[in-house]
Design a protein around this motif. Structure first.
Motif, PDB file in Angstrom:
ATOM      1  N   PHE A 154     -24.013 -35.991 -35.562  1.00 48.50           N
ATOM      2  CA  PHE A 154     -22.898 -36.633 -36.246  1.00 48.50           C
ATOM      3  C   PHE A 154     -21.874 -37.121 -35.235  1.00 48.50           C
ATOM      4  CE2 PHE A 154     -21.236 -32.407 -35.675  1.00 48.50           C
ATOM      5  CZ  PHE A 154     -19.871 -32.585 -35.512  1.00 48.50           C
ATOM      6  N   TYR A 195     -32.743 -37.931 -46.836  1.00 47.15           N
ATOM      7  CA  TYR A 195     -33.238 -38.697 -45.696  1.00 47.15           C
ATOM      8  C   TYR A 195     -34.506 -38.097 -45.105  1.00 47.15           C
ATOM      9  CZ  TYR A 195     -29.648 -42.196 -45.694  1.00 47.15           C
ATOM     10  OH  TYR A 195     -28.864 -43.264 -46.044  1.00 47.15           O
ATOM     11  N   LEU A 217     -22.925 -39.081 -40.315  1.00 47.42           N
ATOM     12  CA  LEU A 217     -24.214 -38.465 -40.014  1.00 47.42           C
ATOM     13  C   LEU A 217     -25.163 -39.541 -39.513  1.00 47.42           C
ATOM     14  CD1 LEU A 217     -24.669 -36.267 -43.235  1.00 47.42           C
ATOM     15  CD2 LEU A 217     -23.637 -35.597 -41.068  1.00 47.42           C
ATOM     16  N   THR A 240     -35.177 -38.140 -39.462  1.00 46.67           N
ATOM     17  CA  THR A 240     -34.765 -36.898 -38.829  1.00 46.67           C
ATOM     18  C   THR A 240     -33.267 -36.948 -38.610  1.00 46.67           C
ATOM     19  OG1 THR A 240     -36.875 -36.727 -37.673  1.00 46.67           O
ATOM     20  CG2 THR A 240     -35.061 -35.448 -36.780  1.00 46.67           C
ATOM     21  N   TYR A 241     -32.593 -35.842 -38.890  1.00 40.53           N
ATOM     22  CA  TYR A 241     -31.161 -35.754 -38.634  1.00 40.53           C
ATOM     23  C   TYR A 241     -30.959 -35.701 -37.120  1.00 40.53           C
ATOM     24  CZ  TYR A 241     -26.569 -33.657 -38.093  1.00 40.53           C
ATOM     25  OH  TYR A 241     -25.276 -33.387 -37.702  1.00 40.53           O
ATOM     26  N   SER A 242     -30.145 -36.609 -36.586  1.00 31.36           N
ATOM     27  CA  SER A 242     -29.946 -36.696 -35.141  1.00 31.36           C
ATOM     28  C   SER A 242     -28.609 -36.135 -34.688  1.00 31.36           C
ATOM     29  CB  SER A 242     -30.054 -38.154 -34.681  1.00 31.36           C
ATOM     30  OG  SER A 242     -31.341 -38.638 -34.931  1.00 31.36           O
ATOM     31  N   PHE A 298     -23.421 -32.161 -47.795  1.00 32.14           N
ATOM     32  CA  PHE A 298     -24.272 -32.660 -46.719  1.00 32.14           C
ATOM     33  C   PHE A 298     -25.741 -32.278 -46.903  1.00 32.14           C
ATOM     34  CE2 PHE A 298     -22.771 -28.547 -45.349  1.00 32.14           C
ATOM     35  CZ  PHE A 298     -23.902 -27.945 -44.808  1.00 32.14           C
ATOM     36  N   PHE A 302     -29.181 -40.566 -38.766  1.00 30.27           N
ATOM     37  CA  PHE A 302     -30.582 -40.273 -39.069  1.00 30.27           C
ATOM     38  C   PHE A 302     -31.452 -41.310 -38.378  1.00 30.27           C
ATOM     39  CE2 PHE A 302     -28.067 -38.730 -42.575  1.00 30.27           C
ATOM     40  CZ  PHE A 302     -28.570 -37.451 -42.769  1.00 30.27           C
ATOM     41  N   ILE A 345     -29.002 -34.779 -46.269  1.00 29.34           N
ATOM     42  CA  ILE A 345     -30.020 -34.522 -45.246  1.00 29.34           C
ATOM     43  C   ILE A 345     -31.393 -34.406 -45.883  1.00 29.34           C
ATOM     44  CG2 ILE A 345     -30.812 -32.835 -43.534  1.00 29.34           C
ATOM     45  CD1 ILE A 345     -27.825 -32.353 -42.872  1.00 29.34           C
TER      46      ILE A 345
END
Length: 61
Positions: free
Chosen positions: A40, A30, A56, A36-38, A23, A58, A27
């Motif tokens: 899962f 991206y 995931l 931005t990781y939002s 992962f 994003f 991340i």
């Protein structure tokens, strides 16, 4: 707002845990593209309720 999804399989040990590997590069990739990781979403469960697949999320914009 632009949203992208990446589905990841957890490595499942039937007698014990399920682990998510790989992962961090996803991340990082991206983030380099401005996302931005939002969070899962668990998308598949085993017969005992163990999470087997997640997606995931994003976002950017």
């Amino acid at each position: 707002m632009q949203t992208e999804f990446v589905t990841m399989d957890l490595e499942n040990n039937p007698a014990w845990n399920a682990e998510l590997n790989g992962f961090k590069p996803v991340i990082t990739k991206y983030a380099e593209k401005g996302f931005t990781y939002s969070g899962f979403v668990p998308t598949k469960f085993g017969p005992t309720g163990k999470t087997l697949i997640i997606t995931l999320v994003f976002q950017k914009g």
